[in-house]
Enzyme design. Structure first.
Site, PDB file in Angstrom:
ATOM      1  N   SER A 412       0.716  -1.242  -0.003  1.00 15.48           N
ATOM      2  CA  SER A 412      -0.035  -0.135   0.030  1.00 15.48           C
ATOM      3  C   SER A 412       0.998   1.198   0.021  1.00 15.48           C
ATOM      4  CB  SER A 412      -0.858   0.251   1.210  1.00 15.48           C
ATOM      5  OG  SER A 412      -0.529  -0.473   2.360  1.00 15.48           O
ATOM      6  N   HIS A 433      -2.681  -2.870  -5.647  1.00 13.17           N
ATOM      7  CA  HIS A 433      -3.091  -2.667  -4.399  1.00 13.17           C
ATOM      8  C   HIS A 433      -4.695  -2.677  -4.084  1.00 13.17           C
ATOM      9  CE1 HIS A 433      -3.546   0.881  -1.350  1.00 13.17           C
ATOM     10  NE2 HIS A 433      -3.444  -0.324  -0.563  1.00 13.17           N
ATOM     11  N   GLU A 445      -5.825  -0.183  -6.918  1.00 15.44           N
ATOM     12  CA  GLU A 445      -5.032   0.690  -7.565  1.00 15.44           C
ATOM     13  C   GLU A 445      -3.726  -0.134  -8.290  1.00 15.44           C
ATOM     14  OE1 GLU A 445      -4.609   4.755  -4.703  1.00 15.44           O
ATOM     15  OE2 GLU A 445      -3.538   2.902  -4.218  1.00 15.44           O
TER      16      GLU A 445
END
Ligand code: 3H9
Length: 685
Positions: A412, A433, A445
């Site tokens: 992250s 992510h 993401e």
């Protein structure tokens, strides 16, 4: 220009066929074609019935959203449909794919509806901050009853054709490959009848005057939390109420008035922006659309923790086999146990059948040996957030997994380029992510490293859609898009409480804005001990002291708030005292802080960070940032995302608000892009 609508004669049936890819949206030319087609059928005595159908992948999926907000052209949809319904010859809709919004309104204005079992029917306008504005709010309750119509219209979720048949919305189901023939035969049959039911004239499904108010009261009571903050659901309810209590013509007037109000409001603008933003996010500017994708038939997951298990479920549910690797058998057993429980929960809530859940788990295999991942096409690492640990994992993956396979990290924050250097295939490495709980949250993401290949990126973006995610491409930077924007907000929130704002006031401002929770509620939920050095004697910050007092958040029953056994938080006097103590210690003078100042220091700083992300090229476009915040962090859809909201607020207002607090925010790096756009009167979207 040739019309996207043509007519065909099949004996005494006129078939009106639309061909307006990709989704047969009801743009001006299609509306004109439908109107002309019906007139042609009525003018020709040899025609006894009319069928309306579409070529391509779907029946009309709605009004053409790209026309909204522009000057109207051609016949409008309501008048087109009124003419259709008024036809003395029966009109039959032949439905495949998705009959949505204006598309279902077309079908409702026909006298009969034939559909293939795989078709879906719905009025999803509410998701665009709108209501069905071509008679849908008045006609659907007349066909399926008020209670079902409330469900379908206020929540906008389509139903399958079989259910539609059961509730009277579809008159006949056709075989998947025989829709046109079945509809034509059905139309011929119906032509023998003397009269044909106009939906607007029906009242048989409408409730008794004595029951009406109770139905609406019950519905509102049951659902008020789900629709809080949004304008459109209440407007839809008012229209359906009108359908149940007023003559059709009066109800239509209410619908028109409410529709125009919504269409001009900011909420619908925001929700329409998101519709296109979500689709735009899937596009990668410098990777051609026709880039050949890498087939992904088997996925490996490293780590059977909460994240690894949640990620695995996405693939298993989508029919893709997964091999999950851990260091110890107990960890695998624990992880698969949690997944079983989650699947059982899905079955209980009616999200999937028992067979589907079993089939998903049957696609899972587990291992302690990297060699078992050799034939995976994609491996996603979801282990402890440490660069050393991740590099070690990627080194092993590189050695064991076949050439040409994609290696992804679920980090992250960490630098994906550095992780990629632990392999000999940096072109095949990228970040994926996921957001927790990974089997539920829609956002993904996709972090593009400096060397990530175009086909690798395109493959992962396409795969994301397959597993039901909304994916956004992010560049390599600390926290990527979402978490990076959280960080200035948290920094300012932490400073504001020392300056005199209460944590609960800051949270309230965020909740009143429409966020599910504010920064301190979020911190308590995540745990205040994330990143804590774990030495209770080393107290260097307010947060250290809270952790040392065992106030580590919801899990310990106390954090910034005190929690009861149901995890309901109440403001804590101890925390208030502690904050004052820290303010004294750090020489910060406490003062009265307004809600406006809270908004400027926290939400405006997020917009500024978003602008920095854009100017550094870490996001492809402003609307991608909006998608991240709406799908990953609960930014209210009706505010369209931080960059869209900033546009509405006025970028000069944002800059002015930030500059007002410059002395309190020496850390703030003002975005040149934001300042420039504000000065020129431009917007991000
Ligand atoms: C309405 O009907 C109002 C009326 O009641 C009142 C009138 C007075 N218009 O989603 P996809 C584009 S409101 C224009 O990726 P899928 C979309 O942008 C409408 N364009 O495909 C995309 O373009 P691009 C109510 C539209 O297979 C391309 O088509 N209807 C529209 O995953 C492919 O879309 C809705 O809200 C449109 N209506 O899903 C339904 N729809 O390729 C909205 C799509 O350039 N649509 N496009 O990015 C959907 O839910 C999905 O598109 C659908 C297909 C399920 C149909």
């Amino acid at each position: 220009m040739t019309s996207p609508v043509r007519t065909e004669r099949h004996d005494d049936v006129l078939v009106i066929v639309s061909d307006n890819p990709p989704v047969n949206a009801l743009g001006a030319a299609v509306r004109q074609g439908l109107k002309d087609g019906v007139e042609e059928g009525l003018a020709d005595d040899a025609v006894k019935a009319i069928v309306i159908r579409c070529d391509g992948r779907t029946f009309h999926a709605g009004a053409d959203i790209t026309e909204f907000g522009k000057p109207p052209q051609g016949p409008n949809l309501p008048e087109t449909l009124d003419a259709m319904e008024a036809s003395s010859k029966p009109v039959v809709a032949a439905i495949h794919g998705t009959a949505l919004g204006g598309g279902l309104e077309v079908a409702l204005s026909c006298h009969y509806r034939v559909a293939v079992p795989s078709a879906k029917l719905g009025l999803p306008e509410v998701n665009l901050g709108l209501l069905p504005g071509a008679g849908g709010t008045q006609r659907l309750p007349r066909v399926v009853g008020v209670e079902k119509a409330l469900d379908m219209i206020v929540f906008g979720k389509p139903i399958g054709a079989k259910e539609a048949e059961a509730i009277g919305l579809v008159d006949k189901l056709a075989d998947e490959d025989a829709l046109a023939e079945t509809a034509i035969a059905f139309a011929k049959e119906m032509a023998k009848k003397d009269s044909h039911p106009a939906t607007s004239a029906r009242t048989d499904k409408l409730p008794d005057a004595t029951e009406v108010e109770q139905i609406f009261e019950d519905f509102k009571q049951k659902n008020h939390r789900k629709i809080r903050g949004f304008d459109a659901p209440a407007a839809n309810i008012r229209c359906i109420h009108a359908a149940a209590t007023l003559p059709f013509e009066e109800g239509i007037k209410v619908e028109r008035e409410e529709f125009m109000k919504l269409m001009q409001g900011d909420q619908s603008k925001a929700q329409r922006h998101l519709f296109f933003a979500e689709r735009q996010a899937a596009k990668i500017d410098d990777v051609p659309k026709d880039t050949p994708l890498i087939p992904v038939k088997k996925v490996g997951i490293i780590g059977a923790g909460t994240m690894g298990g949640g990620i695995a479920m996405n693939f298993l549910s989508a029919g893709i086999p997964v091999t999950m690797l851990e260091m110890k058998q107990e960890a695998l057993d624990r992880g698969t146990g949690v997944m079983q429980k989650n699947y059982a929960g899905n079955v209980k809530r009616g999200r999937m059948s028992e067979e589907q859940a079993k089939a998903a788990m049957d696609r899972l295999s587990t291992t302690l040996d990297y060699a078992d991942l050799a034939d995976c096409d994609l491996v996603i690492e979801a282990v402890f957030e440490s660069m050393d640990v991740k590099k070690d994992v990627f080194g092993k993956l590189d050695a064991h997994v076949k050439d040409g396979a994609i290696l992804a990290s679920n980090t992250s924050y960490l630098n994906v380029d550095e992780i990629a250097q632990a392999t000999k295939r940096p072109g095949y490495v990228l970040g994926m992510h996921f957001f927790s709980p990974a089997n539920v949250m829609k956002l993904l993401e996709v972090v593009r490293g400096a060397e990530t290949r175009g086909d690798v990126l395109a493959t992962v973006m396409a795969l994301s859609k397959k597993i039901g995610k909304v994916a956004v491409v992010a560049g390599v930077c600390h926290g990527f898009i979402g978490n990076r924007m959280l960080s200035p907000r948290q920094r300012e929130a932490n400073k504001l409480i020392l300056e005199g704002a209460k944590p609960w006031d800051i949270d309230r401002v965020h909740q009143e804005f429409g966020m599910p929770m504010g920064p301190f509620q979020m911190a308590d939920l995540a745990g205040l001990d994330i990143g804590w050095h774990r030495d209770p004697n080393r107290i260097e910050s307010l947060r250290d002291e809270l952790c040392a007092m065992d106030r580590r958040g919801q899990k310990t029953g106390a954090g910034f708030y005190d929690y009861d056994e149901n995890r309901r938080g109440t403001p804590s006097q101890d925390v208030e005292d502690l904050i004052r103590k820290w303010a004294d210690k750090e020489g910060v003078e406490q003062r009265e802080i307004s809600d406006e100042q809270i908004r400027e220091r926290t939400i405006y700083t997020m917009v500024n960070e978003g602008a920095l992300i854009l100017e550094e090229g870490m996001a492809q476009r402003a609307s991608d940032i909006d998608v991240v915040w709406v799908y990953g962090y609960g930014w209210p859809r009706y505010r369209g995302g931080p960059m869209f909201w900033a546009d509405l607020e006025g970028l000069d207002t944002i800059v002015g608000g930030l500059e007002k607090h410059a002395d309190k925010m020496p850390e703030l790096k003002m975005s040149a892009l934001l300042k420039d756009k504000a000065a020129k009167g431009e917007t991000f979207n």
